[in-house]
Scaffold this motif. Structure first.
Motif, mmCIF file in Angstrom:
data_model
loop_
_atom_site.group_PDB
_atom_site.id
_atom_site.type_symbol
_atom_site.label_atom_id
_atom_site.label_comp_id
_atom_site.label_asym_id
_atom_site.label_seq_id
_atom_site.Cartn_x
_atom_site.Cartn_y
_atom_site.Cartn_z
ATOM 1 N N ASN A 167 0.817 -1.212 0.000
ATOM 2 C CA ASN A 167 0.000 0.000 0.000
ATOM 3 C C ASN A 167 0.852 1.264 0.000
ATOM 4 N N GLU A 168 1.941 1.254 0.763
ATOM 5 C CA GLU A 168 2.803 2.434 0.849
ATOM 6 C C GLU A 168 3.519 2.720 -0.466
ATOM 7 N N ASP A 169 3.591 1.732 -1.357
ATOM 8 C CA ASP A 169 4.265 1.899 -2.650
ATOM 9 C C ASP A 169 3.276 2.091 -3.801
ATOM 10 N N LYS B 283 2.217 -4.328 6.946
ATOM 11 C CA LYS B 283 3.264 -3.341 6.718
ATOM 12 C C LYS B 283 4.060 -3.756 5.483
ATOM 13 N N PRO B 284 4.810 -2.810 4.871
ATOM 14 C CA PRO B 284 5.441 -3.092 3.570
ATOM 15 C C PRO B 284 6.293 -4.353 3.512
#
Length: 307
Positions: free
Chosen positions: A17-19, A39-40
């Protein structure tokens, strides 16, 4: 992705999601979010979700890159079990060479010189102290699985051992999902030199010469150069042949890097580990040899023969 595109192969990317705004997501023909709610790092280590996406997107093969699951035999097995080609060595080879202790044993059996080291350290600190004393200080503490400097610590004396083992185990577990560590003799004036190998699925194995990676910061390679300027032809030939001997002994396929430490005073070299994957520095070898190593890996999966 560039290699696949130049070969006329469509690509599918995964992203945490963070990417979601990362460049690789938009360079691929298709992209899917992996590890929802995680988390990533945990997302990119989620084997079952990666396989789910691969099946949903009807992919033929997965290239694991140079981090995360690239050295994980369980991931390679999951690919195989679901009819997906894993672009890399077989799970059996990865188990032997991805684990630094098992790789050392294979090197010894193949007649390749190795650095004095311990077996995997037990959780009993007193037993670990005895193993350390048998090899002799100073020592380098290393994670058995993975690389990139994670879990590595210089141990000058017995007093440094307990706290550093604890820290190294935590680092290794977080980065590679396995907290196994071991100790290796430290060579103070060492050159770090590695040999690039490439094998097909028909029993052919070649080397693409060596890279010097002695310039490092915090056990991370900073400068790579090829060829290594301090090697004479006889030593170069011996070094590269040692890498091939080990690769042949385990029936190595695809790309890999066999790493050695060379004592700057004696000129003796010692095998330390194998990275059964591409590395970020493989591009240095590509510049020197003109061989696209990623394309070569894909062609190996397609059944090509190394001429």
């Amino acid at each position: 992705m560039r290699a696949a595109n130049e070969m006329g192969i469509k690509t599918v990317a995964i992203y945490a999601n963070e990417d979601r705004f990362a460049l690789h997501r938009f360079k691929a023909d298709e992209s899917y979010r992996v590890g929802a709610g995680k988390k990533p790092i945990a997302a990119y280590l989620d084997i079952s979700d990666i396989i789910r996406i691969a099946k949903q997107a009807k992919v033929d093969a997965i290239h694991p890159g140079y981090g995360f699951l690239s050295e994980n035999p369980e991931f390679a097995e999951a690919c195989s079990a679901n009819g997906i080609l894993f672009i890399g060595p077989t799970p059996e080879v990865m188990r032997t060479l991805g684990n630094k202790v098992a790789a050392r044993n294979a090197a010894v059996a193949a007649g390749v010189p190795v650095m004095p080291a311990t077996a995997p350290l037990p959780h009993d600190i007193e037993a670990s102290k005895k193993l350390a004393a048998a090899v002799g200080y100073p020592l380098m503490l290393k994670a058995s699985w993975g690389g990139g400097g994670r879990g590595m610590r210089v141990i000058e004396s017995e007093a440094d051992l307990p706290s550093n083992i604890e820290i190294a185990r935590r680092e290794a577990a977080a980065a590679f999902g396995n907290d196994e560590v071991y100790l290796e003799k430290l060579v103070r004036r060492a050159r770090h030199v590695e040999v690039q190998i490439l094998g097909d699925r028909h029993g052919n194995l070649v080397h693409l010469f060596e890279r010097d990676c002695s310039v490092q910061r915090r056990n991370q390679k900073v400068v790579e150069r090829a060829p290594a300027p301090y090697l004479d032809e006889a030593t170069r030939a011996s070094l590269c042949e040692s890498a091939l001997k080990l690769g042949r002994a385990v029936n190595y396929t695809h790309a890999g890097t066999v790493e050695f430490l060379m004592d700057a005073d004696s000129g003796q070299f010692y095998f330390i580990e194998v990275n059964p994957r591409i590395q970020v520095e493989h591009t240095v070898t590509e510049q020197v040899t003109g061989i696209d190593i990623v394309k070569a890996q894909i062609r190996v999966c397609q059944g090509a023969t190394i001429g």
